[in-house]
Motif scaffolding. Structure first.
Motif, short mmCIF file in Angstrom:
data_model
loop_
_atom_site.label_atom_id
_atom_site.label_comp_id
_atom_site.label_asym_id
_atom_site.label_seq_id
_atom_site.Cartn_x
_atom_site.Cartn_y
_atom_site.Cartn_z
N ASN A 191 0.82 -1.22 0.00
CA ASN A 191 0.00 0.00 0.00
C ASN A 191 0.85 1.26 0.00
O ASN A 191 0.48 2.27 -0.61
N PHE A 192 2.00 1.22 0.68
CA PHE A 192 2.89 2.38 0.69
C PHE A 192 3.46 2.63 -0.71
O PHE A 192 3.59 3.79 -1.14
N LEU A 193 3.77 1.57 -1.44
CA LEU A 193 4.28 1.72 -2.81
C LEU A 193 3.23 2.35 -3.71
O LEU A 193 3.55 3.16 -4.59
N ILE A 194 1.97 1.96 -3.52
CA ILE A 194 0.89 2.56 -4.32
C ILE A 194 0.78 4.05 -4.04
O ILE A 194 0.66 4.87 -4.96
N ILE A 195 0.81 4.43 -2.77
CA ILE A 195 0.74 5.85 -2.40
C ILE A 195 1.92 6.61 -2.99
O ILE A 195 1.76 7.71 -3.53
N LEU A 196 3.10 6.03 -2.89
CA LEU A 196 4.32 6.68 -3.40
C LEU A 196 4.28 6.81 -4.92
O LEU A 196 4.64 7.86 -5.47
N ALA A 197 3.83 5.74 -5.60
CA ALA A 197 3.77 5.77 -7.06
C ALA A 197 2.78 6.83 -7.54
O ALA A 197 3.06 7.57 -8.49
N ILE A 198 1.63 6.91 -6.91
CA ILE A 198 0.63 7.91 -7.29
C ILE A 198 1.13 9.32 -7.01
O ILE A 198 0.89 10.25 -7.80
N SER A 199 1.85 9.50 -5.92
CA SER A 199 2.37 10.83 -5.57
C SER A 199 3.45 11.29 -6.54
O SER A 199 3.53 12.49 -6.86
N CYS A 200 4.27 10.35 -7.03
CA CYS A 200 5.42 10.72 -7.86
C CYS A 200 5.11 10.79 -9.36
O CYS A 200 5.87 11.40 -10.11
N ASP A 201 4.05 10.15 -9.79
CA ASP A 201 3.72 10.11 -11.22
C ASP A 201 2.59 11.09 -11.52
O ASP A 201 1.45 10.90 -11.08
N ARG A 202 2.88 12.12 -12.29
CA ARG A 202 1.87 13.13 -12.63
C ARG A 202 0.72 12.56 -13.45
O ARG A 202 -0.40 13.10 -13.43
N ASN A 203 0.98 11.49 -14.18
CA ASN A 203 -0.07 10.88 -14.98
C ASN A 203 -1.17 10.26 -14.11
O ASN A 203 -2.27 9.98 -14.59
N LEU A 204 -0.84 10.01 -12.85
CA LEU A 204 -1.79 9.40 -11.93
C LEU A 204 -2.45 10.41 -11.01
O LEU A 204 -3.13 10.04 -10.05
N HIS A 205 -2.26 11.69 -11.30
CA HIS A 205 -2.90 12.74 -10.49
C HIS A 205 -4.31 12.99 -11.01
O HIS A 205 -4.64 14.05 -11.52
N THR A 206 -5.13 11.95 -10.88
CA THR A 206 -6.53 12.00 -11.33
C THR A 206 -7.42 11.58 -10.16
O THR A 206 -6.94 10.99 -9.18
N PRO A 207 -8.72 11.87 -10.23
CA PRO A 207 -9.62 11.49 -9.13
C PRO A 207 -9.57 10.01 -8.77
O PRO A 207 -9.55 9.65 -7.59
N MET A 208 -9.52 9.13 -9.78
CA MET A 208 -9.53 7.70 -9.51
C MET A 208 -8.34 7.30 -8.64
O MET A 208 -8.47 6.55 -7.66
N TYR A 209 -7.16 7.79 -8.98
CA TYR A 209 -5.95 7.43 -8.23
C TYR A 209 -5.84 8.21 -6.92
O TYR A 209 -5.20 7.74 -5.97
N PHE A 210 -6.47 9.37 -6.86
CA PHE A 210 -6.54 10.10 -5.59
C PHE A 210 -7.32 9.27 -4.56
O PHE A 210 -6.90 9.12 -3.41
N PHE A 211 -8.44 8.70 -4.99
CA PHE A 211 -9.24 7.85 -4.10
C PHE A 211 -8.50 6.56 -3.77
O PHE A 211 -8.57 6.05 -2.65
N LEU A 212 -7.78 6.02 -4.76
CA LEU A 212 -7.01 4.79 -4.54
C LEU A 212 -5.90 5.02 -3.50
O LEU A 212 -5.66 4.17 -2.65
N ALA A 213 -5.25 6.18 -3.57
CA ALA A 213 -4.20 6.50 -2.59
C ALA A 213 -4.80 6.61 -1.19
O ALA A 213 -4.20 6.14 -0.21
N ASN A 214 -5.99 7.20 -1.09
CA ASN A 214 -6.67 7.29 0.20
C ASN A 214 -7.06 5.90 0.71
O ASN A 214 -6.96 5.62 1.91
N LEU A 215 -7.51 5.04 -0.21
CA LEU A 215 -7.87 3.67 0.17
C LEU A 215 -6.65 2.92 0.70
O LEU A 215 -6.74 2.19 1.70
#
Length: 313
Positions: free
Chosen positions: A42-66
């Protein structure tokens, strides 16, 4: 249980899932690896979403929170179990138990709310693609998460305050690995009618509402997808929902079977279902979302390569 003994207890005994030492050793090893994998995944998912601008979307924002909630969810129950095993103890203080109940209820409901928000996000993306950016604007996404946190914390506070009003007598041992509200209520020697009433009304509403939102969202999604002119378009639309549906099925399949009935009917077999949504689901989420998602796999690959390059340099 001796209902006549009104001596107030100061701790509970968590007897675990098995009374045999060999099985407890095996479970200790399993829980240790599962907890480590859950935190790392789960930490890798949060880190990957934070570091990749392509994942700065609502879907991945909710996934990072999950993923954040899943880390907290696992940390409420498993570490205490592991520490008790190392120390050769099975006790948990009354205060620790009530605290564990509060955060357990908070995070389990937060999981449900985030899954419902993610279902709404998928509905908007598939059924209203031209208006997606307008509807799922950043302020709305943050508001949905904040409101979810407020509701789940108030819900947990209600049940915890009701729980501290319950009287516990001489029997304080239960075959479980954490302070699950239902087994705790079974130890009570006072009337738990109000507690169970709140579980079926407020608790049921808090659990069923997100589930209903998910069901309605996917009903609209499937009815809309069936109108697509090509099979490829249908597959593409459904592929974005596959991971989410898998997690929803795993989570709600276990939770509804355990908590949507009286606490008096709770049995040791229900502990297995409890393990699914307290231990297995937080572990499964990062693997389900990363293995079935090209963008997530690419972001994780870039993250790992970047870290390896930095380490070597």
């Amino acid at each position: 249980m001796d209902r006549g003994n009104q001596t107030r207890i100061t701790e509970f005994l968590l007897l675990g899932l098995s009374g045999e030492s060999e099985q407890e050793e095996a479970l200790f090893g399993l829980f240790s690896w599962v907890y480590l994998a859950t935190i790392i995944g789960n930490f890798l998912i949060i880190l990957a979403i934070s570091c990749d601008r392509n994942l700065h979307t609502p879907m991945y924002f909710f996934l990072a929170n999950l993923s954040c909630v899943d880390i907290c969810f696992s940390s409420v129950t498993i570490p205490k179990t592991l520490v008790n095993h190392i120390l050769g103890s099975k006790s948990i203080s009354y205060e620790e138990c009530m605290t564990q109940i509060y955060f357990f209820i908070t995070f389990i409901n937060m999981d449900g709310f985030l899954l419902s928000v993610m279902a709404y996000d998928r509905y908007t993306a598939i059924c209203c693609p031209l208006h997606y950016a307008v509807i799922m604007r950043p302020k709305l996404c943050v508001l949905l998460v904040v409101v979810s946190w407020v509701i789940t914390n108030l819900h947990a506070l209600l049940h915890t305050l009701l729980m501290v009003q319950v009287t516990f007598c001489s029997t304080n041992a239960m075959h479980h690995f954490f302070c699950d509200p239902y087994p705790i209520l079974k130890l009570s020697c006072s009337d738990t009618f109000i507690n169970e009433l709140m579980v079926f009304t407020v608790g049921g509403l808090t659990s069923i509402t997100p589930f209903t939102c998910i069901t309605v969202s996917y009903a609209f999604i499937f009815s809309n997808v069936l109108k697509f002119p090509s099979i490829q378009g249908i597959r593409k639309a459904l592929s974005t929902c596959g991971s989410h549906l898998t997690v929803v099925s795993l989570f709600y399949g276990a939770i509804l079977g355990v908590y949507m009935r009286p606490s008096s009917s709770y049995s040791v077999q229900d502990t297995v279902a409890t393990i699914i949504f307290t231990v297995v689901t937080p572990l499964a989420n990062p693997f389900i979302y990363s293995l079935r998602n090209r963008d997530m796999k690419e972001a994780l690959r870039k993250l790992i390569i970047r870290r390896l390059v930095l380490t070597r340099s």
